[in-house]
Design an enzyme around this catalytic site. Structure first.
Site, PDB file in Angstrom:
ATOM      1  N   LYS B  81       0.853  -1.199   0.000  1.00 56.68           N
ATOM      2  CA  LYS B  81       0.000   0.000   0.000  1.00 56.68           C
ATOM      3  C   LYS B  81       0.885   1.245   0.000  1.00 56.68           C
ATOM      4  O   LYS B  81       1.895   1.300   0.715  1.00 56.68           O
ATOM      5  CB  LYS B  81      -0.912  -0.024   1.230  1.00 56.68           C
ATOM      6  CG  LYS B  81      -2.012   1.036   1.225  1.00 56.68           C
ATOM      7  CD  LYS B  81      -2.911   0.893   2.457  1.00 56.68           C
ATOM      8  CE  LYS B  81      -4.025   1.938   2.500  1.00 56.68           C
ATOM      9  NZ  LYS B  81      -4.841   1.819   3.723  1.00 56.68           N
ATOM     10  N   SER B 156      -9.785   2.141   2.696  1.00 54.80           N
ATOM     11  CA  SER B 156      -8.883   2.879   1.825  1.00 54.80           C
ATOM     12  C   SER B 156      -7.944   1.987   1.024  1.00 54.80           C
ATOM     13  O   SER B 156      -7.425   2.395   0.001  1.00 54.80           O
ATOM     14  CB  SER B 156      -8.040   3.848   2.658  1.00 54.80           C
ATOM     15  OG  SER B 156      -7.199   3.144   3.558  1.00 54.80           O
ATOM     16  N   SER B 180      -9.929  -0.199   6.869  1.00 55.06           N
ATOM     17  CA  SER B 180      -9.310  -0.066   5.546  1.00 55.06           C
ATOM     18  C   SER B 180      -8.604  -1.313   5.034  1.00 55.06           C
ATOM     19  O   SER B 180      -8.218  -1.366   3.869  1.00 55.06           O
ATOM     20  CB  SER B 180      -8.321   1.097   5.542  1.00 55.06           C
ATOM     21  OG  SER B 180      -9.026   2.310   5.569  1.00 55.06           O
TER      22      SER B 180
END
Ligand SMILES: [Zn+2]
Lengths: 500, 494
Positions: B81, B156, B180
């Site tokens: 990420k 997210s 997330s």
């Protein structure tokens, strides 16, 4: 740059008003590393060399508390007779400023590590005033901005600014007094004496360099005036940029006379931050803030609370050195000094130097004599504090030793000291480099004496006639000829012997 | 061959690479090819580090050839990420304000992955600063759900989960502040784990909300997630909030769970997470999971955690408050975007113009909410009250765990919604995290494991399993047992 400010006569000020002081002192700790990262904590250095992701506030970086800084904070708290918190936290003080990499300062807010203490402060005449300490808390220093272009060196009007983050994250302890009322006309002196006492205390604790000129000790002076007629508290101003002990006193005095003039003319004092200007001795308003600053404090979520165990606190109490006032009391007794002599030594900043010189091997009288006479004169001539002379107590002790062993005369000793002060190295280095040594070879001295006698036959005759005091002129001539390297007493003996 | 490699689990790939059956370079190349073939449609990656990935793969291959001992996942590719710093490799956090920034340091998670020989393929898309539940808030365009490209992949960490679902990578790293990791896992049919707060170092994780952020593993199987969990977890002296305790034995627990026996295990069903706003397909999938867990021998009963009803509002005060401070550093002075510095403007103006241009609307909204909530005069009512709710939620968990070993719920009330569907309705968007937020507020571990497809829309549904702090292994055991019982549920066709 300073606009004309109406001032009131000082005596008149203190007749009409009671000044109320509040002092905030920031101390940079001289830990090896910074408050929240492993960067070296050193003064100066090439800009932005002592930095890392954490003290630059780079995205993703995190703080880790420097245990040594916590230890220093607790020791300072204990020496200031404070209570030490069982549990305390850091908080974030949020505001935007370019020299603060995260745009918040990691500080302590409503949970300081030390609180409710006091410091006894001795004034010039020996009177002791107890200053109450509100709190001592830990925080981090900011970086430094250098504003290029523009007249004032301040951000306003500068063409561009350079930022140096070497100082960002240096551990700071902020020590805040409670309101100090009732000092009357001595308020400026009290302010100076407090900062002096605090400086000496921090030095004894060996937690900071306490150099006001380098910013490792910084004082903000809060001053307000309370009209004697009403006794109501006045509006206070906070004066920053006060970079010497003398400036502390001057800044407080200036603010008192300025505020009184404002009040006398029917105006009101504006609550504001002011800057002290060393050259003019006056204060001027800082940049006006458009809105009241709201720091939006909240507990620092990147750090865990600090809960010093009672055992640790007691252990640290045990490491407190002899504190300055305890030391003074002991020395006064041991050296049998009158209150007055002690006070003079303290006021001249000489006592600690003398003590250190004695600790390095000199006798108290010898050490005192050097520091209060010759060295004091040198400091005076240079316009600096005795403590700022470029000679250490150990070096003075070495000079004394050289004199006692007969290796140097008093005159040569002064020359050796001059050499040290001029940066030529240790006393031994100077002796070596300048070739300072007592001429003890009698035949050389006899030759010099004979030459002097021959040059001044009338004086020689007087001596032969029994006027021994006339020998002084011959001794002087010999000393001059040997560039002071002869032992004057021995020269005198030779003169007398040659003339008898 | 390529097809086999991209469909294999991380554990299978590791075994093949370590036995010399296939090289890490081949495996890495297969995934790079897959990314090249599919990512124009998915947009999971913000940056693909082809050279760095292949260099790491070659190194592992050399080590394997030389007979050196390598880590359990050495040579296996991973999608990271974009919230984790990577030295010399762009790290944008999905924001324009960090466009072009090359971090000078690796996050602890990045460092651990590299040291373990894991091959980092690149950086994945995310909602800007991890603020969002759909990855639509990325400044670099939304990520598309491989199951239906018109739908969101969750957020997210939508990029990481979409990469797994699209078989672009067998492993990924996410971060979970309010869900997330878990919510994207649920809507993409992948496994996502939020470890105990402090279990994985946050050093180098670009902060959204410091007291809630927690990095964790993402994978297509529970065992793969466990293997990755043990690589990234552990005490880190660079993170004061990291826990100085042994890493929970999650791999052993996952292997134990595969035996399929959960007899005697007490599972609580959180009653707060059902009813209005929950899709029937999601609830039916959940009921089916409950039945399967019972068949595995678990004892299941309802448990009420009343303060969970206040989790969402508390979260939307605490997270924005912390973010308003954490994001203050993006001021154009030291790195990233700088706007308006033409010599005529003051520092404040440049800061202001940069933040205006560099932050997206959701980030600005949260900064404003947080700034307001921390203001003097409002602090007690907002931030202070939210912290009290947090304490109550922690107490509710503690009470529930007196009677239950783990708690379960649906991971998210709905399956993946359409891109744009909730873009103008922040409250609807925020509700996607309704079930996941309590574990963040309490700092307890929680994970999402796929519970198959909704019988309503054929989209993936997630089962959330929650455990007490430092008992991460409990949920792995349950998840692995359930996963085995559930069986395969197909995959997206891309
Ligand atoms: Zn540093």
């Amino acid at each position: 740059m300073t606009s004309l400010v109406e001032l009131m006569d000082y005596d008149e000020v203190v007749e009409k008003y009671d000044p109320v002081l509040g002092l905030e002192v920031h101390v940079e700790l001289h830990t090896n590393t910074k408050m929240f990262c492993g960067c070296a904590n050193v003064f100066g250095g090439e800009p932005n060399t002592n930095t890392c992701p954490t003290c630059l506030g780079l995205p993703g970086s995190l703080p880790v508390v420097n245990g040594k800084a916590v230890e220093s904070a607790i020791r300072i708290g204990l020496a200031l007779n404070c209570e030490i918190a069982d549990w305390c936290r850091f908080a974030r003080k949020n505001y935007f400023y370019p020299d603060m990499p995260k745009n918040f300062q990691t500080s302590q807010y409503d949970e300081p590590i030390a609180f409710n203490g006091w410091l006894d402060v001795t004034l010039d005449d020996g009177e002791v005033i107890r200053v109450e300490i509100e709190r001592a808390h830990m925080e981090e220093d900011t970086g430094k901005s250098l504003h290029v272009g523009g007249a004032t060196g301040r951000i306003h009007g500068a063409e561009h600014s350079l930022l140096d983050y070497n100082r960002a994250g240096v551990p700071l302890i902020e020590i805040v007094t409670k309101m100090i009322p009732g000092t009357g006309k001595r308020a400026p002196e009290v302010a100076r004496a407090y900062v002096t006492a605090l400086r000496d205390l921090l030095k004894a604790l060996d937690v900071s360099d306490v150099r006001m000129d380098q910013g490792s000790l910084r004082c903000d002076a809060n001053v307000s005036l309370s009209p004697k007629t009403t006794g109501e508290l006045g509006t206070r101003t906070e004066t920053k940029n006060v970079n010497s002990l003398r400036s502390v006193e001057r800044a407080v005095r200036f603010e008192m006379t300025r505020q009184a003039a404002v009040l006398e003319s029917g105006g009101s004092v504006t609550q504001e931050t002011r800057h002290f200007d060393e050259s003019s001795g006056s204060t001027s308003p800082g940049r006006k803030k458009e809105t009241a600053e709201d720091y939006r404090y909240f507990p620092e979520p990147d750090l865990v609370p600090i809960a010093p165990s009672r055992e640790w606190v007691e252990e640290l109490r045990g490491t407190l050195p002899e504190l300055p006032w305890e030391r003074r009391a002991r020395i006064q007794k041991e050296w049998n000094l009158t209150d007055e002599v002690l006070r003079d030594l303290v006021n001249a900043n000489a006592l600690d130097l003398i003590i250190a010189t004695v600790e390095a091997g000199a006798k108290p009288d010898e050490a005192r004599s050097w520091w209060v006479s010759y060295l004091a004169q040198q400091a005076n001539a240079k316009g600096i504090e005795l403590t700022d002379l470029a000679i250490t107590p150990a070096q003075v002790a070495r000079v004394v030793e050289l004199v006692n062993s007969g290796a140097l005369t008093n005159k040569l000793a002064r020359e050796a000291v001059n050499g040290v002060l001029e940066g030529e190295g240790s006393p031994d280095d100077v002796v070596e480099k300048r070739g300072l040594k007592v001429v003890s070879d009698d035949s050389a001295l006899e030759k010099a004496v004979d030459e002097a006698l021959a040059a001044q036959p009338d004086v020689a005759q007087k001596i032969r006639d029994g006027k021994i005091q006339a020998a002084g002129a011959i001794v002087g001539a010999v000393m001059k000829a040997t560039k002071g390297q002869a032992d004057a007493a021995r020269v005198r003996e030779i003169v007398v012997a040659r003339c008898s | 061959m390529t097809n086999d490699l991209i469909h294999a689990t991380a554990a299978e790939l590791a075994a093949k690479i370590h036995s010399g059956e296939v090289s890490s370079v081949e495996v890495t190349q297969a995934h790079l090819d897959r990314i090249a073939a599919t990512d124009e449609r998915v947009n999971a990656f913000l940056h693909v580090d082809t050279e760095g990935a292949l260099a790491q793969a070659r190194k592992v291959d050399e080590d394997v050839k030389a007979g050196k001992q390598v880590g359990p996942l050495a040579g296996v590719p991973l999608a990271l990420k974009d919230v984790m710093t990577t030295e010399g490799v762009p790290t944008t956090v999905g924001s324009k304000i960090l466009e072009g920034w090359l971090p000078p340091y690796d996050a602890t998670v990045t460092r651990k992955l590299k040291e373990a020989g894991v091959v980092i393929l690149g950086k994945t898309n995310m909602d800007e600063f991890a603020m969002g539940s759909s990855t639509e808030n990325s400044a670099y365009g939304p990520t598309h759900n491989p199951w239906d490209l018109d739908r969101i992949p969750g957020g997210s960490g939508g990029g990481s989960s979409a990469a797994l679902a699209a078989h672009q990578a067998p492993l990924a790293i996410g971060t979970d502040t309010g869900g997330s990791i878990r919510q994207p896992g649920a809507v993409t049919g992948t496994v996502g784990v939020k470890p105990t707060y402090g279990g994985v170092s946050r050093y180098g994780l670009v902060a959204f909300s410091s007291s809630l952020d927690q990095a964790g593993p993402c994978a297509r199987t529970v065992l793969d997630a466990a293997l990755l969990h043990e690589i990234i977890a552990g005490y880190d002296h660079m993170d004061s909030t990291s826990i100085n305790a042994p890493v929970p034995p999650v791999v052993a627990a996952a292997r134990e769970g595969l035996s399929g026996d959960l007899s005697g295990l007490r599972i609580g069903v959180v009653t707060q997470f059902s009813g209005e706003g929950y899709q029937q397909g999601v609830l039916r999938s959940f009921e089916a999971a409950v039945s399967q867990l019972k068949e595995l021998g678990a004892e299941i009963a309802d448990v009420s955690c009343p303060s969970f009803d206040y989790a969402l509002p508390a979260y939307y005060l605490i997270a924005p408050s912390e973010c308003s401070s954490n994001l203050a550093r993006f001021d154009a002075m030291r790195y990233g975007l700088r706007v308006g510095d033409d010599g005529t403007r003051s520092t404040e103006e440049v800061m202001s113009l940069t933040r205006e241009a560099g932050f997206g609307p959701e980030v600005k909204r949260r900064i404003m909410i947080g700034t307001y909530a921390l203001s003097s005069g409002y602090y007690d009512a907002y931030y202070g009250s939210a912290q009290k709710v947090r304490t109550l939620i922690t107490q509710d968990f503690a009470k529930a765990f007196e009677n239950f070993d783990v708690l379960i719920s649906p991971t998210t009330p709905t399956t993946a919604f359409k891109i744009g569907e909730r873009a103008n309705d922040p409250m609807a968007m925020y509700k996607a995290d309704l079930c996941t937020i309590p574990a963040n507020l309490a700092g307890t571990p929680a994970m999402s494991v796929p519970s198959g497809l909704s019988d309503e829309d054929g989209l993936p549904v997630g089962l959330q399993i929650m455990a007490p702090a430092l008992q991460d292994h409990r949920m792995y055991r349950v998840a692995a047992a359930y996963e085995a019982a559930r069986g395969a549920f197909g995959g997206p066709s891309l």
